[in-house]
Design an enzyme around this catalytic site. Structure first.
Site, PDB file in Angstrom:
ATOM      1  N   CYS A  95      70.797  54.771  17.295  1.00  0.00           N
ATOM      2  CA  CYS A  95      70.190  55.792  18.153  1.00  0.00           C
ATOM      3  C   CYS A  95      69.592  55.131  19.393  1.00  0.00           C
ATOM      4  CB  CYS A  95      69.117  56.572  17.403  1.00  0.00           C
ATOM      5  SG  CYS A  95      69.778  57.786  16.228  1.00  0.00           S
ATOM      6  N   ASP A 105      80.964  45.282  18.550  1.00  0.00           N
ATOM      7  CA  ASP A 105      80.068  44.792  17.504  1.00  0.00           C
ATOM      8  C   ASP A 105      79.436  43.476  17.967  1.00  0.00           C
ATOM      9  OD1 ASP A 105      79.935  45.369  14.147  1.00  0.00           O
ATOM     10  OD2 ASP A 105      79.197  43.444  14.907  1.00  0.00           O
ATOM     11  N   HIS A 142      72.415  61.485  15.082  1.00  0.00           N
ATOM     12  CA  HIS A 142      72.095  60.654  13.913  1.00  0.00           C
ATOM     13  C   HIS A 142      72.556  61.318  12.621  1.00  0.00           C
ATOM     14  CE1 HIS A 142      69.982  57.554  11.649  1.00  0.00           C
ATOM     15  NE2 HIS A 142      69.709  58.522  10.792  1.00  0.00           N
ATOM     16  N   THR A 185      74.791  48.338   6.523  1.00  0.00           N
ATOM     17  CA  THR A 185      73.505  47.754   6.935  1.00  0.00           C
ATOM     18  C   THR A 185      72.809  48.586   8.007  1.00  0.00           C
ATOM     19  OG1 THR A 185      74.606  46.357   8.568  1.00  0.00           O
ATOM     20  CG2 THR A 185      74.235  45.388   6.392  1.00  0.00           C
ATOM     21  N   HIS A 239      73.380  54.700  10.306  1.00  0.00           N
ATOM     22  CA  HIS A 239      73.814  55.694  11.291  1.00  0.00           C
ATOM     23  C   HIS A 239      75.340  55.582  11.228  1.00  0.00           C
ATOM     24  CE1 HIS A 239      73.353  57.559  15.562  1.00  0.00           C
ATOM     25  NE2 HIS A 239      74.647  57.545  15.279  1.00  0.00           N
ATOM     26  N   HIS A 264      79.057  55.005  11.306  1.00  0.00           N
ATOM     27  CA  HIS A 264      79.876  54.292  12.287  1.00  0.00           C
ATOM     28  C   HIS A 264      81.209  53.912  11.691  1.00  0.00           C
ATOM     29  CE1 HIS A 264      77.304  51.443  10.144  1.00  0.00           C
ATOM     30  NE2 HIS A 264      78.317  50.579  10.209  1.00  0.00           N
ATOM     31  N   HIS A 308      84.232  51.173  12.044  1.00  0.00           N
ATOM     32  CA  HIS A 308      84.622  49.864  12.581  1.00  0.00           C
ATOM     33  C   HIS A 308      86.104  49.921  12.947  1.00  0.00           C
ATOM     34  CE1 HIS A 308      81.155  47.469  10.803  1.00  0.00           C
ATOM     35  NE2 HIS A 308      81.135  48.504   9.995  1.00  0.00           N
TER      36      HIS A 308
HETATM   37  P1  5GP Z   1      77.754  48.038   8.575  1.00  0.00           P
HETATM   38  O1  5GP Z   1      77.565  46.746   7.831  1.00  0.00           O
HETATM   39  O2  5GP Z   1      76.536  48.931   8.469  1.00  0.00           O
HETATM   40  O3  5GP Z   1      79.025  48.769   8.188  1.00  0.00           O
HETATM   41  O4  5GP Z   1      77.977  47.648  10.083  1.00  0.00           O
HETATM   42  C1  5GP Z   1      76.942  47.478  10.985  1.00  0.00           C
HETATM   43  C2  5GP Z   1      77.503  46.679  12.110  1.00  0.00           C
HETATM   44  O5  5GP Z   1      76.597  46.733  13.199  1.00  0.00           O
HETATM   45  C3  5GP Z   1      77.689  45.189  11.779  1.00  0.00           C
HETATM   46  O6  5GP Z   1      79.055  44.838  11.933  1.00  0.00           O
HETATM   47  C4  5GP Z   1      76.785  44.483  12.776  1.00  0.00           C
HETATM   48  O7  5GP Z   1      77.328  43.279  13.270  1.00  0.00           O
HETATM   49  C5  5GP Z   1      76.614  45.525  13.864  1.00  0.00           C
HETATM   50  N1  5GP Z   1      75.361  45.425  14.592  1.00  0.00           N
HETATM   51  C6  5GP Z   1      74.125  45.217  14.045  1.00  0.00           C
HETATM   52  N2  5GP Z   1      73.191  45.216  15.016  1.00  0.00           N
HETATM   53  C7  5GP Z   1      73.855  45.408  16.197  1.00  0.00           C
HETATM   54  C8  5GP Z   1      73.416  45.484  17.559  1.00  0.00           C
HETATM   55  O8  5GP Z   1      72.232  45.403  17.880  1.00  0.00           O
HETATM   56  N3  5GP Z   1      74.376  45.688  18.486  1.00  0.00           N
HETATM   57  C9  5GP Z   1      75.703  45.800  18.162  1.00  0.00           C
HETATM   58  N4  5GP Z   1      76.557  45.986  19.178  1.00  0.00           N
HETATM   59  N5  5GP Z   1      76.142  45.742  16.890  1.00  0.00           N
HETATM   60  C10 5GP Z   1      75.226  45.532  15.923  1.00  0.00           C
HETATM   61 ZN    ZN Z   2      70.687  56.858  14.393  1.00  0.00          ZN
END
Ligand code: 5GP
Ligand code: ZN
Length: 115
Positions: A8, A31, A47, A96, A99, A101, A103
């Site tokens: 957000c 990422d 969100h 992690t 919100h 997302h 990939h």
């Molecule tokens: P998840 O593990 O929740 O599926 O993916 C979260 C992703 O967000 C991870 O691949 C991580 O590298 C990315 N990420 C975490 N913090 C940030 C940030 O501040 N900026 C960007 N651009 N990506 C982030």
């Molecule tokens: Zn959010």
């Protein structure tokens, strides 16, 4: 929209990100810790914490999220060579950032099954 949510904050430009595309509903950015030569994150601006919270009323949004993928893949040079779309939901899948997302990963051969 929780003030503490990282994505957000990116939507509100409260923290910087390498934004590659934006519509009124969606945001795509690189990422920060890429797992492949191309690693984009595509999010709804609104969100939604996890896929479990997605409702039938979100059908148009969910559809636009998925339909945005081919054009992003084309622009990144991945459409013909191949790419992977991943959505992690909750702890065991490795989510992690809470919100929703998507990939978009590509630019190298990707192993299967995922870890
Ligand atoms: P998840 O593990 O929740 O599926 O993916 C979260 C992703 O967000 C991870 O691949 C991580 O590298 C990315 N990420 C975490 N913090 C940030 C940030 O501040 N900026 C960007 N651009 N990506 C982030
Ligand atoms: Zn959010």
């Amino acid at each position: 929209m929780p003030a503490e949510c990282l994505f957000c904050k990116i939507v509100r430009r409260g923290i910087p990100a390498q934004i590659v595309d934006e519509t009124d509903e969606l945001l795509a950015f690189r990422d920060i810790n890429p797992q492949a030569p191309v690693h984009l994150l595509l999010i709804p601006k609104r969100h939604i914490a996890t896929l479990n919270e997605l409702k039938p009323a979100d059908a148009a949004l969910a559809s636009r999220l998925l339909l945005a993928v081919p054009e992003l893949a084309r622009r990144e040079g991945l459409a013909e060579r191949g790419y992977r779309v991943v959505m992690n939901c909750n702890a065991e899948a490795g989510q992690t950032v809470f919100h929703v997302h998507l990939h978009l990963l590509g630019g190298r051969a990707l192993g299967w099954p995922p870890g």
